[in-house]
Design an enzyme around this catalytic site. Structure first.
Site, PDB file in Angstrom:
ATOM      1  N   ASP A   1       0.871  -1.166   0.000  1.00  9.69           N
ATOM      2  CA  ASP A   1       0.000   0.000   0.000  1.00  9.69           C
ATOM      3  C   ASP A   1       0.913   1.223   0.000  1.00  9.69           C
ATOM      4  O   ASP A   1       2.058   1.149   0.456  1.00  9.69           O
ATOM      5  CB  ASP A   1      -0.879  -0.019   1.253  1.00  9.69           C
ATOM      6  CG  ASP A   1      -1.628   1.282   1.444  1.00  9.69           C
ATOM      7  OD1 ASP A   1      -2.326   1.707   0.505  1.00  9.69           O
ATOM      8  OD2 ASP A   1      -1.498   1.885   2.528  1.00  9.69           O
TER       9      ASP A   1
ATOM     10  N   ASP B   1      -6.913  -1.743   3.973  1.00  4.51           N
ATOM     11  CA  ASP B   1      -5.958  -2.808   3.652  1.00  4.51           C
ATOM     12  C   ASP B   1      -6.303  -4.135   4.329  1.00  4.51           C
ATOM     13  O   ASP B   1      -5.680  -5.161   4.033  1.00  4.51           O
ATOM     14  CB  ASP B   1      -4.541  -2.401   4.074  1.00  4.51           C
ATOM     15  CG  ASP B   1      -4.071  -1.131   3.389  1.00  4.51           C
ATOM     16  OD1 ASP B   1      -4.433  -0.951   2.206  1.00  4.51           O
ATOM     17  OD2 ASP B   1      -3.368  -0.331   4.020  1.00  4.51           O
TER      18      ASP B   1
ATOM     19  N   ASP C   1      -1.289  -0.768   6.259  1.00  2.69           N
ATOM     20  CA  ASP C   1      -1.558  -0.362   7.643  1.00  2.69           C
ATOM     21  C   ASP C   1      -2.905   0.318   7.844  1.00  2.69           C
ATOM     22  O   ASP C   1      -3.221   0.763   8.946  1.00  2.69           O
ATOM     23  CB  ASP C   1      -0.449   0.568   8.138  1.00  2.69           C
ATOM     24  CG  ASP C   1      -0.435   1.898   7.389  1.00  2.69           C
ATOM     25  OD1 ASP C   1      -1.051   1.981   6.306  1.00  2.69           O
ATOM     26  OD2 ASP C   1       0.187   2.857   7.889  1.00  2.69           O
TER      27      ASP C   1
END
Length: 402
Positions: free
Chosen positions: A14, A212, A208
């Protein structure tokens, strides 16, 4: 999870908060038809009910106390932005997709960063440029992962394509997918999983945020950080206690070291037991007494096991750590069949020496015979440990994969 991490060939990241610091700052207001302070006020109020880092950066740039009583009818549009009424006026704050959804013409920004477009009562009034800095050592971490044999690195983000492409180029990431909605990350992870060459190749996802969580669960191994939101940490298999992304490479290498040392132990134990079986069979066929007492065997095995406690501290060859290794039972059996009988040769030579040289050829002298084989067994097995650790550095064994 160390074994899974050791077999990782694909790492998916991410962007926000993972590859970047997640600390956003407003760096400009462009194409505005209202004063900059008024643009920031509308954006900060409309985003005041959100805890997203971008929302917090808008409130920080506004710099005044937020009076949420001025805000009503807040509607969050997933992956696009927010629509709310501020002082009775309809304010839309978000990305280009939100403007397109509302049918509002907007101005593209030529600067690289996160763009928050703003419309008031259906009229475009400008956009706000927000910057997010890359994490220290992020580029170095990507290089280290590739050097460790990671085949592909991928970046997934909801940011605009131009921003995502710039981050990917700066970090040296192989593939980038931008302008994704939260559900799209799971779809992309599933697609990447389907592209793997086999089950033994693993895919890791690093993230995080709340968005996600599903991707962390869907991947072969989910990795999050200690500062992540609770649902991300609960969905992850591994939680990094340090913010430095270099620990990812450390984890991959430690997994491969652990796998290699476990394989050493199994090979050494299997070959030793296989060789002992031949030795005992040969002795039982020709000797008029037991070649070794049960107490001798127990003590010998105990001492041998103590010597094997050094295996976890053995440093693996750099060549071995360059790529993931697969569990191969046939490799273990080949080594067992090749090395095991070699130890039996030394045992049989010891039998002959004790029988003919020391004349231990009767029941009366069995104690001396047993003591002789006990000592030789300890020496040969200890030497076998040393030879096994060193054999990996010999090219022949590497090429024949013994």
């Amino acid at each position: 999870y160390l074994e899974t991490l050791a077999g990782t060939k694909y790492v998916v990241f991410d962007k926000t908060g993972t590859m970047t610091q997640g600390v956003f700052e407003v760096t400009g207001v462009h194409h505005n038809t209202l004063p900059m302070d008024e643009i920031l006020e509308y954006a900060a109020l409309a985003e005041s009910f959100s805890s997203h880092p971008i929302s917090r950066s808008l409130q920080k740039a506004y710099g005044k106390a937020i009076d949420q009583s001025r805000v009503t009818d807040v509607q969050e549009v997933s992956g696009k932005g927010v629509i709310a009424k501020v002082d009775g006026r309809t304010v839309a704050a978000g990305n280009a997709k939100l403007m397109e959804m509302k049918g509002i013409s907007y101005q593209e920004c030529h600067s690289v960063g996160t763009i928050v477009h703003l419309a008031v009562d259906g009229e475009y009034v400008g956009h706000i440029l927000i910057a997010d800095l890359l994490k220290p050592h992020a580029e170095e971490a990507i290089r280290a992962l590739k050097a460790a044999g990671i085949r592909k690195t991928v970046l997934l983000t909801g940011d605009a394509k131009r921003v995502a492409d710039k981050v990917a180029v700066d970090l040296g990431i192989d593939e980038v997918y931008s302008e994704l909605l939260p559900g799209d990350k799971v779809t992309m992870v599933e697609k990447l999983l389907s592209q793997k060459a086999g089950e033994k190749e693993k895919l890791a996802f690093v993230g995080d945020g709340i968005n996600d969580a599903a991707a962390l669960r869907q991947s072969d191994i989910g990795i999050s950080v200690d500062s992540a939101v609770d649902i991300a940490k609960e969905s992850a298999d591994i939680i990094l206690l340090e913010k430095d992304l270099m620990v990812l490479e450390d984890g991959v290498l430690e997994g491969r070291k652990t796998f290699g040392n476990i394989t050493k132990y199994i090979k050494m134990t299997a070959s030793s037991n296989f060789g002992n079986m031949f030795s005992v069979m040969a002795a039982s066929a020709f000797l008029p007494f037991l070649p070794m007492l049960p107490i001798h065997l127990l003590i010998q095995n105990l001492l041998y096991d103590i010597s094997q406690t050094t295996i976890p501290f053995d440093r693996m060859d750099a060549d071995y750590l360059r790529k993931p290794r697969k569990w191969d039972a046939s490799d273990i059996s080949r080594f067992m069949i090749f090395i095991g009988p070699i130890s039996s040769i030394f045992d049989i030579v010891t039998y002959l020496v004790m029988w003919y040289v020391f004349s231990c050829n009767s029941v009366e002298h069995q104690t001396l015979f047993q003591s002789g084989w006990f000592i030789e067994g300890l020496l040969s097995e200890s030497q076998q440990n040393i030879l096994f650790i060193e054999y990996q550095r010999v090219k022949y064994f590497k090429e024949c994969n013994c």
